[in-house]
Design a protein around this motif. Sequence first.
Motif, PDB file in Angstrom:
ATOM      1  N   PRO A 133       0.817  -1.232   0.000  1.00  0.00           N
ATOM      2  CA  PRO A 133       0.000   0.000   0.000  1.00  0.00           C
ATOM      3  C   PRO A 133       0.840   1.267   0.000  1.00  0.00           C
ATOM      4  CG  PRO A 133      -0.058  -1.085   2.148  1.00  0.00           C
ATOM      5  CD  PRO A 133       0.587  -2.042   1.193  1.00  0.00           C
ATOM      6  N   PHE A 134       2.045   1.228   0.580  1.00  0.00           N
ATOM      7  CA  PHE A 134       2.869   2.425   0.636  1.00  0.00           C
ATOM      8  C   PHE A 134       3.403   2.830  -0.734  1.00  0.00           C
ATOM      9  CE2 PHE A 134       3.988   1.334   5.281  1.00  0.00           C
ATOM     10  CZ  PHE A 134       2.851   1.995   5.711  1.00  0.00           C
ATOM     11  N   THR A 135       3.323   1.909  -1.710  1.00  0.00           N
ATOM     12  CA  THR A 135       3.813   2.227  -3.053  1.00  0.00           C
ATOM     13  C   THR A 135       2.735   2.878  -3.915  1.00  0.00           C
ATOM     14  OG1 THR A 135       3.228   0.036  -3.907  1.00  0.00           O
ATOM     15  CG2 THR A 135       5.431   0.304  -2.958  1.00  0.00           C
ATOM     16  N   VAL A 136       1.467   2.798  -3.489  1.00  0.00           N
ATOM     17  CA  VAL A 136       0.379   3.353  -4.301  1.00  0.00           C
ATOM     18  C   VAL A 136      -0.316   4.526  -3.616  1.00  0.00           C
ATOM     19  CG1 VAL A 136      -0.028   1.202  -5.538  1.00  0.00           C
ATOM     20  CG2 VAL A 136      -1.225   1.622  -3.393  1.00  0.00           C
ATOM     21  N   PRO A 138      -0.685   8.117  -1.738  1.00  0.00           N
ATOM     22  CA  PRO A 138       0.079   9.373  -1.612  1.00  0.00           C
ATOM     23  C   PRO A 138       0.703   9.475  -0.222  1.00  0.00           C
ATOM     24  CG  PRO A 138      -2.111   9.764  -2.523  1.00  0.00           C
ATOM     25  CD  PRO A 138      -2.096   8.347  -2.066  1.00  0.00           C
ATOM     26  N   ILE A 139       1.833  10.152  -0.137  1.00  0.00           N
ATOM     27  CA  ILE A 139       2.560  10.243   1.133  1.00  0.00           C
ATOM     28  C   ILE A 139       1.683  10.847   2.220  1.00  0.00           C
ATOM     29  CG2 ILE A 139       4.505  11.361   2.289  1.00  0.00           C
ATOM     30  CD1 ILE A 139       6.084  11.115  -0.296  1.00  0.00           C
ATOM     31  N   GLU A 140       0.953  11.909   1.871  1.00  0.00           N
ATOM     32  CA  GLU A 140       0.110  12.576   2.868  1.00  0.00           C
ATOM     33  C   GLU A 140      -0.952  11.632   3.411  1.00  0.00           C
ATOM     34  OE1 GLU A 140       1.980  15.366   0.103  1.00  0.00           O
ATOM     35  OE2 GLU A 140       0.641  13.634  -0.170  1.00  0.00           O
ATOM     36  N   LEU A 141      -1.565  10.836   2.539  1.00  0.00           N
ATOM     37  CA  LEU A 141      -2.614   9.906   2.971  1.00  0.00           C
ATOM     38  C   LEU A 141      -2.030   8.778   3.813  1.00  0.00           C
ATOM     39  CD1 LEU A 141      -5.587   9.202   2.861  1.00  0.00           C
ATOM     40  CD2 LEU A 141      -5.173   7.964   0.730  1.00  0.00           C
ATOM     41  N   ALA A 142      -0.854   8.274   3.420  1.00  0.00           N
ATOM     42  CA  ALA A 142      -0.212   7.211   4.186  1.00  0.00           C
ATOM     43  C   ALA A 142       0.139   7.686   5.595  1.00  0.00           C
ATOM     44  CB  ALA A 142       1.046   6.727   3.467  1.00  0.00           C
ATOM     45  N   GLU A 143       0.620   8.923   5.711  1.00  0.00           N
ATOM     46  CA  GLU A 143       0.949   9.464   7.032  1.00  0.00           C
ATOM     47  C   GLU A 143      -0.301   9.626   7.889  1.00  0.00           C
ATOM     48  OE1 GLU A 143       3.157  13.024   6.433  1.00  0.00           O
ATOM     49  OE2 GLU A 143       5.061  11.965   6.072  1.00  0.00           O
ATOM     50  N   MET A 144      -1.419  10.011   7.280  1.00  0.00           N
ATOM     51  CA  MET A 144      -2.678  10.123   8.026  1.00  0.00           C
ATOM     52  C   MET A 144      -3.115   8.764   8.573  1.00  0.00           C
ATOM     53  SD  MET A 144      -4.833  12.800   5.650  1.00  0.00           S
ATOM     54  CE  MET A 144      -6.323  12.524   6.616  1.00  0.00           C
ATOM     55  N   VAL A 145      -2.931   7.720   7.757  1.00  0.00           N
ATOM     56  CA  VAL A 145      -3.284   6.366   8.200  1.00  0.00           C
ATOM     57  C   VAL A 145      -2.395   5.939   9.367  1.00  0.00           C
ATOM     58  CG1 VAL A 145      -3.365   3.939   7.539  1.00  0.00           C
ATOM     59  CG2 VAL A 145      -4.196   5.684   5.949  1.00  0.00           C
ATOM     60  N   LEU A 146      -1.106   6.214   9.259  1.00  0.00           N
ATOM     61  CA  LEU A 146      -0.160   5.795  10.291  1.00  0.00           C
ATOM     62  C   LEU A 146      -0.350   6.565  11.598  1.00  0.00           C
ATOM     63  CD1 LEU A 146       3.000   5.466   8.044  1.00  0.00           C
ATOM     64  CD2 LEU A 146       1.814   3.598   9.197  1.00  0.00           C
ATOM     65  N   GLU A 147      -0.970   7.730  11.549  1.00  0.00           N
ATOM     66  CA  GLU A 147      -1.214   8.487  12.775  1.00  0.00           C
ATOM     67  C   GLU A 147      -2.204   7.790  13.699  1.00  0.00           C
ATOM     68  OE1 GLU A 147      -2.447  12.350  11.592  1.00  0.00           O
ATOM     69  OE2 GLU A 147      -0.426  13.027  11.049  1.00  0.00           O
ATOM     70  N   TYR A 148      -2.977   6.852  13.168  1.00  0.00           N
ATOM     71  CA  TYR A 148      -3.976   6.149  13.971  1.00  0.00           C
ATOM     72  C   TYR A 148      -3.412   4.934  14.700  1.00  0.00           C
ATOM     73  CZ  TYR A 148      -7.739   8.951  11.981  1.00  0.00           C
ATOM     74  OH  TYR A 148      -8.568  10.003  11.632  1.00  0.00           O
ATOM     75  N   ILE A 149      -2.173   4.577  14.452  1.00  0.00           N
ATOM     76  CA  ILE A 149      -1.580   3.449  15.161  1.00  0.00           C
ATOM     77  C   ILE A 149      -0.599   3.973  16.205  1.00  0.00           C
ATOM     78  CG2 ILE A 149      -1.858   1.946  13.152  1.00  0.00           C
ATOM     79  CD1 ILE A 149       1.132   2.165  12.659  1.00  0.00           C
ATOM     80  N   SER A 150      -0.384   3.176  17.241  1.00  0.00           N
ATOM     81  CA  SER A 150       0.504   3.597  18.315  1.00  0.00           C
ATOM     82  C   SER A 150       1.965   3.572  17.849  1.00  0.00           C
ATOM     83  CB  SER A 150       0.333   2.681  19.525  1.00  0.00           C
ATOM     84  OG  SER A 150       0.772   1.366  19.230  1.00  0.00           O
ATOM     85  N   PHE A 151       2.798   4.258  18.610  1.00  0.00           N
ATOM     86  CA  PHE A 151       4.229   4.301  18.281  1.00  0.00           C
ATOM     87  C   PHE A 151       4.820   2.893  18.310  1.00  0.00           C
ATOM     88  CE2 PHE A 151       8.709   4.755  19.437  1.00  0.00           C
ATOM     89  CZ  PHE A 151       9.136   5.698  18.515  1.00  0.00           C
ATOM     90  N   ARG A 152       4.413   2.105  19.291  1.00  0.00           N
ATOM     91  CA  ARG A 152       4.943   0.731  19.411  1.00  0.00           C
ATOM     92  C   ARG A 152       4.559  -0.105  18.192  1.00  0.00           C
ATOM     93  NH1 ARG A 152       2.617  -3.887  21.574  1.00  0.00           N
ATOM     94  NH2 ARG A 152       4.123  -5.487  22.153  1.00  0.00           N
ATOM     95  N   HIS A 153       3.320   0.031  17.722  1.00  0.00           N
ATOM     96  CA  HIS A 153       2.894  -0.727  16.548  1.00  0.00           C
ATOM     97  C   HIS A 153       3.614  -0.232  15.295  1.00  0.00           C
ATOM     98  CE1 HIS A 153      -1.062  -1.915  18.722  1.00  0.00           C
ATOM     99  NE2 HIS A 153      -0.100  -2.786  18.945  1.00  0.00           N
ATOM    100  N   MET A 154       3.888   1.055  15.234  1.00  0.00           N
ATOM    101  CA  MET A 154       4.625   1.568  14.084  1.00  0.00           C
ATOM    102  C   MET A 154       6.027   0.972  14.041  1.00  0.00           C
ATOM    103  SD  MET A 154       5.692   5.459  13.096  1.00  0.00           S
ATOM    104  CE  MET A 154       7.083   5.400  14.226  1.00  0.00           C
TER     105      MET A 154
END
Length: 572
Positions: A133-136, A138-154
Amino acid sequence: MARNMSPDEYQELGRRYYKLKQYDKAVEAFTQGIEAFPTVSLYDHRAATYDKLEDFNAAIKDGRDMIRLDKKNVKGYLRTASVLEKIKKPETALGIYKYGMKNVPVGENNFELLQQLHNKLTRKLSPAQAIDPFTVLPIELAEMVLEYISFRHMVNCMRVSRGWRDYLSQRPKLWLHLDLSGARKPVPRSFVNMAFKRSESRMTRVTVHRFEHMDMLKNLAKAAKHLTELEFISVPHTMSSTLVDIVKSGPSLRKFVVHPEITLNTATTIVSNRPGFEQVTLNGVKFSNYQAVWQGPFPDMKTFTMQLVDSMSAYQISLTDLLSQAPSLESITLSNLSNLNEPMGWPEDLAQLPPLTSIVLKRVFCTFIPVLPPTLQKLVIEHNGMRLLDGIKASLLRARVPELTHLTLSGFSALSADRLDEFLDSCVVEGSVLELRDAKPLKYLTIRGLLRNGDGDTGLFKGPGSLLGRSPRILTRALETLDIATMPCNDDEIEHLLTYETGLTSIDLSCTNITGASLKMLADKLPTLKTIKADNCPKINGRDAIHYAERKGISVSCQMGEQKGSRRIRYA
């Protein structure tokens, strides 16, 4: 056709019709056999016949009947799934295969066939090629998705693949908050150092847990010019001087939270060395033979919380000094305090108080209500159970709280309806008692503990002298939450409560003498109600009223505590 035929004979007759392609007669023969004595084999043959007739729904129904008849027989799963695949429902068929693999013994005949068909359909439904999914995205959208997971899960996501690791490590926004709260093992220096580099030295928040290298935190606080929030969940051992050094090293710190125990001396030193703090939370301040010295001023401080481990005198804390040097303070929370009415314990003059909007005093001991500013919106006083003296009247009349909407009082005795009314609706101005006009109604009210007046028990809602019925600010449409747990309340009181027009969405009646009748009355007459808490109410002895309220869309908590010789009961 003879009525005394056996199921096997019906099955054989149906098979003959099937071979002759006389499917209607075959169905009739199999049906008569099922009516005489249903078997998996008869259902299987009839389902195959329905398949030939293209009556797929009937075939699927027979297949499901086979499964219900014998879950360990593989035929029902194979028949049902094959028909589902034929009518283009592969996802449902895959579910049937999965269900069959759970119920059919591994050593059963045709289990391997069931497994092979399951795997084949799984491969068919899977995409031809997995797409990262990170290859398709947009960077802005991917970062928004990652903001919903905890630091440990990231951090765990970095172990998925080299591509994910490279992608996540190159996104500085994801590393602005170094959150070690989810650490299960000691965190090495190398990880913190790498996280700081990935943030491109722009880290803004740090949450410390299971990290022993305090010297590195000192360097990090100095290097991170944008670090505004620092929280300690744990520290390796007593390191008061190190905490002070870390705070001194962070010129941009605005929020400081420490959960481990520290001394009062350390607490005051930390606050005094960073006058730019906006929020300070100290959750474990220990007793010491030391009177606090707050070296301010603290022009930016808006929130101050101090939870004391041991009971301390307000004089020792020097609250007057602190409050007089924090002109912007909006919220203060204190616990385990005594002698709030002593000099230096709490300001006696309104001019010395900042424009507080929230005061929370837990486990306190006082004989007077402290002076309250007119800006106050939230007041919580959890008293240690001391009987209020006659001087309470004067302290209540001194209060002028027209903006108050959240009120919690617990642990008091000798607080009557008159006293509560004086507190909410009157004030002394130049020696005269005046009624407050245009005062805001309460939205949240908690009254706990047995409150009595001089004439005996005070009703809560019943009668003109009732505790909560006298003040015009309490039982209004603005009231959303009411907590009267442990109060002398019964069905009669609830009936009187419902004579008032309120906007209650939540009510706590735990440890009261209500019965199921109260739950039904509340459900019927409070259309806005969403939650009822009625734990440890001994007179609620059934589920009918609970189910009745739940059918009205109300969430009900009704638990009974453990008693000697009995089990814990949970009604809802």
